[in-house]
Write a protein that holds these residues in place. Structure first.
Motif, PDB file in Angstrom:
ATOM      1  N   UNK A  12       1.241  -1.177   0.155  1.00  0.00           N
ATOM      2  CA  UNK A  12       0.098   0.081   0.471  1.00  0.00           C
ATOM      3  C   UNK A  12       0.730   1.063   0.062  1.00  0.00           C
ATOM      4  N   UNK A  13       1.813   0.941   0.640  1.00  0.00           N
ATOM      5  CA  UNK A  13       3.227   2.389   0.718  1.00  0.00           C
ATOM      6  C   UNK A  13       4.008   2.137  -0.687  1.00  0.00           C
ATOM      7  N   UNK A  14       4.292   0.834  -0.463  1.00  0.00           N
ATOM      8  CA  UNK A  14       5.652   0.927  -1.562  1.00  0.00           C
ATOM      9  C   UNK A  14       5.416   0.303  -3.141  1.00  0.00           C
ATOM     10  N   UNK A  15       4.413   0.233  -3.691  1.00  0.00           N
ATOM     11  CA  UNK A  15       4.060   0.131  -5.164  1.00  0.00           C
ATOM     12  C   UNK A  15       3.997   2.111  -5.293  1.00  0.00           C
ATOM     13  N   UNK A  21       2.210  17.689   0.991  1.00  0.00           N
ATOM     14  CA  UNK A  21       1.538  19.151   1.661  1.00  0.00           C
ATOM     15  C   UNK A  21       0.971  19.604   0.647  1.00  0.00           C
ATOM     16  N   UNK A  22      -0.145  20.105   1.098  1.00  0.00           N
ATOM     17  CA  UNK A  22      -1.172  21.371  -0.297  1.00  0.00           C
ATOM     18  C   UNK A  22      -1.585  20.572  -1.523  1.00  0.00           C
ATOM     19  N   UNK A  23      -2.112  18.990  -1.211  1.00  0.00           N
ATOM     20  CA  UNK A  23      -2.024  18.205  -1.326  1.00  0.00           C
ATOM     21  C   UNK A  23      -3.305  16.956  -1.177  1.00  0.00           C
ATOM     22  N   UNK A  24      -2.263  16.023  -0.322  1.00  0.00           N
ATOM     23  CA  UNK A  24      -3.158  15.174   0.493  1.00  0.00           C
ATOM     24  C   UNK A  24      -2.641  15.218   1.840  1.00  0.00           C
ATOM     25  N   UNK A  25      -3.455  15.022   2.713  1.00  0.00           N
ATOM     26  CA  UNK A  25      -3.661  15.106   4.149  1.00  0.00           C
ATOM     27  C   UNK A  25      -3.542  13.725   4.916  1.00  0.00           C
ATOM     28  N   UNK A  26      -4.131  13.136   4.315  1.00  0.00           N
ATOM     29  CA  UNK A  26      -4.852  11.350   5.257  1.00  0.00           C
ATOM     30  C   UNK A  26      -4.966  11.170   3.376  1.00  0.00           C
ATOM     31  N   UNK A  27      -4.889   9.473   4.172  1.00  0.00           N
ATOM     32  CA  UNK A  27      -5.084   8.237   2.908  1.00  0.00           C
ATOM     33  C   UNK A  27      -5.675   7.263   3.800  1.00  0.00           C
ATOM     34  N   UNK A  28      -6.667   6.905   2.871  1.00  0.00           N
ATOM     35  CA  UNK A  28      -7.712   5.239   3.717  1.00  0.00           C
ATOM     36  C   UNK A  28      -6.397   3.656   2.564  1.00  0.00           C
ATOM     37  N   UNK A  29      -6.913   3.446   3.661  1.00  0.00           N
ATOM     38  CA  UNK A  29      -5.668   1.372   2.609  1.00  0.00           C
ATOM     39  C   UNK A  29      -7.322   0.495   2.324  1.00  0.00           C
ATOM     40  N   UNK A  53     -18.860   3.595   0.342  1.00  0.00           N
ATOM     41  CA  UNK A  53     -18.657   5.558  -0.305  1.00  0.00           C
ATOM     42  C   UNK A  53     -16.978   4.773   0.953  1.00  0.00           C
ATOM     43  N   UNK A  54     -16.037   6.308   0.600  1.00  0.00           N
ATOM     44  CA  UNK A  54     -15.257   6.530   1.120  1.00  0.00           C
ATOM     45  C   UNK A  54     -15.080   7.803   1.058  1.00  0.00           C
ATOM     46  N   UNK A  55     -15.695   8.577   2.520  1.00  0.00           N
ATOM     47  CA  UNK A  55     -15.540   9.371   2.276  1.00  0.00           C
ATOM     48  C   UNK A  55     -14.299  10.502   2.455  1.00  0.00           C
ATOM     49  N   UNK A  56     -14.499  11.808   1.623  1.00  0.00           N
ATOM     50  CA  UNK A  56     -13.002  12.771   1.801  1.00  0.00           C
ATOM     51  C   UNK A  56     -13.685  13.013   0.072  1.00  0.00           C
ATOM     52  N   UNK A  57     -12.543  14.208  -0.857  1.00  0.00           N
ATOM     53  CA  UNK A  57     -12.395  14.189  -1.481  1.00  0.00           C
ATOM     54  C   UNK A  57     -11.032  14.525  -1.914  1.00  0.00           C
ATOM     55  N   UNK A  58     -10.694  14.529  -3.258  1.00  0.00           N
ATOM     56  CA  UNK A  58      -9.074  14.543  -3.759  1.00  0.00           C
ATOM     57  C   UNK A  58      -7.912  14.777  -3.009  1.00  0.00           C
ATOM     58  N   UNK A  59      -8.332  14.999  -2.253  1.00  0.00           N
ATOM     59  CA  UNK A  59      -7.166  15.651  -1.166  1.00  0.00           C
ATOM     60  C   UNK A  59      -7.050  14.702   0.156  1.00  0.00           C
ATOM     61  N   UNK A  60      -8.047  13.558  -0.298  1.00  0.00           N
ATOM     62  CA  UNK A  60      -7.718  12.381   0.812  1.00  0.00           C
ATOM     63  C   UNK A  60      -7.559  10.776   0.243  1.00  0.00           C
ATOM     64  N   UNK A  61      -6.711  10.814  -0.445  1.00  0.00           N
ATOM     65  CA  UNK A  61      -5.397   9.754  -0.811  1.00  0.00           C
ATOM     66  C   UNK A  61      -6.128   8.183  -0.969  1.00  0.00           C
ATOM     67  N   UNK A  62      -7.031   7.588  -1.989  1.00  0.00           N
ATOM     68  CA  UNK A  62      -7.509   6.266  -1.335  1.00  0.00           C
ATOM     69  C   UNK A  62      -6.564   5.303  -2.312  1.00  0.00           C
ATOM     70  N   UNK A  63      -6.199   3.936  -1.612  1.00  0.00           N
ATOM     71  CA  UNK A  63      -4.963   3.172  -1.781  1.00  0.00           C
ATOM     72  C   UNK A  63      -5.762   1.782  -1.477  1.00  0.00           C
ATOM     73  N   UNK A  64      -6.648   1.532  -3.321  1.00  0.00           N
ATOM     74  CA  UNK A  64      -7.419   0.514  -3.309  1.00  0.00           C
ATOM     75  C   UNK A  64      -5.589  -1.524  -3.883  1.00  0.00           C
ATOM     76  N   UNK A  65      -6.098  -2.502  -2.519  1.00  0.00           N
ATOM     77  CA  UNK A  65      -5.460  -3.609  -2.757  1.00  0.00           C
ATOM     78  C   UNK A  65      -6.450  -4.674  -3.164  1.00  0.00           C
ATOM     79  N   UNK A  66      -5.538  -5.092  -4.271  1.00  0.00           N
ATOM     80  CA  UNK A  66      -6.526  -6.512  -4.737  1.00  0.00           C
ATOM     81  C   UNK A  66      -7.784  -5.398  -5.363  1.00  0.00           C
TER      82      UNK A  66
END
Length: 266
Positions: free
Chosen positions: A133-136, A147-155, A164-177
């Motif tokens: 989730x981090x390395x790839x 900074x300025x683009x994303x302050x949080x993320x969800x895996x 549904x996963x809340x947040x906007x484009x500044x909340x990064x979403x990482x989807x595995x599998x």
């Protein structure tokens, strides 16, 4: 005392193999593999680590390797049986290493294996690994926060259909599998404040020989993935941080939807 020194005969050590690059295996994990009597190995990441270590040593590891690898939709060794193997081998007085891709506690069912060992009275320890989730995303030049683009993320796992996963484009979403459920996931995420123009990257076979990056938006990524025959293993990254990747250079400079050809490896 290190985890490696604490392992005794008749015990189990769950080790994260990382994304499959020997250089990203922890020192503790490496030493435990070299001292193991039995290695119970996953398919992704784990087998690659064993192969690379064998090549580097110029000889196979001393341990017996038990392959319990799973493929999408095909689990020749059920999880319950894997748990039993760990307990059985440890009860024979062996140092057992359970080598798992990524990190054992990030969608790796490592918690279930720890519980099974403890309930059977087996000494069990966990060595964290570098999660895909981090390395790839990192190997594709995509920071999960910036900074300025994303302050949080969800895996999240795409093994089941994404909700549904809340947040906007500044909340990064990482989807595995998530390749098998990509169409659904893109639709769900596009419905929120991210919108269909939100940048997306798919990194296939991160750190592997077939590594490839496909760039798109939530509205176009399913089309591009189908056109390029994108396959697992792959990590999907959604959010404005995707624009920082060198693979995305020029892809979002105009209103036109990015084309996968823009995502060729530099």
């Amino acid at each position: 005392m290190s985890l490696f020194l604490a392992q005794a005969p008749g015990s189990v050590m769950l080790i994260g193999a990382g994304p499959g690059d020997l250089g990203l295996l922890t020192v503790t994990g490496l030493r435990a593999l070299e001292a193991a009597d039995v290695i119970v190995a996953d398919r992704l990441g784990a087998r690659s680590i064993i192969d690379q270590l064998t090549e580097e040593r110029g000889a196979p590891l001393d341990a017996v390797v038990i392959d319990v690898g799973k493929q999408p939709g095909h689990h020749p060794v059920p999880q319950e049986r894997i748990n039993e193997i760990l307990v059985e081998e440890a009860r024979r007085g062996r140092r057992v290493v359970r080598l798992k891709g990524g990190d054992p506690f990030v969608f790796g069912r490592g918690g279930e294996e720890v519980i099974a060992c403890r309930e059977a009275g087996i000494d069990v320890q966990v060595v964290p690994g570098v999660t895909s989730a981090n390395s790839v995303p990192a190997v594709a030049g995509i920071p999960l926060t910036h900074r300025g683009l994303a302050t949080s993320y969800t895996v999240a796992t795409g093994h089941d259909q994404l909700t549904e996963i809340g947040g906007g484009r500044d909340h990064t979403v990482v989807v595995l599998m998530g390749i098998g459920t990509l169409v659904h996931s893109a639709m769900v995420l596009a419905r929120g404040t991210r919108g269909p123009d939100c940048p997306v990257a798919i990194v296939e076979d991160g750190f592997g020989d077939s590594q490839r990056v496909t760039i798109g938006t939530l509205g176009t990524i399913a089309f591009h993935a189908a056109r390029r025959s994108v396959r697992s293993p792959a990590v999907i990254v959604v959010g404005d941080v995707v624009t920082l990747s060198p693979y995305a250079a020029g892809a979002f400079d105009s209103a036109a939807a990015p084309h996968p050809e823009l995502a060729r490896n530099p």
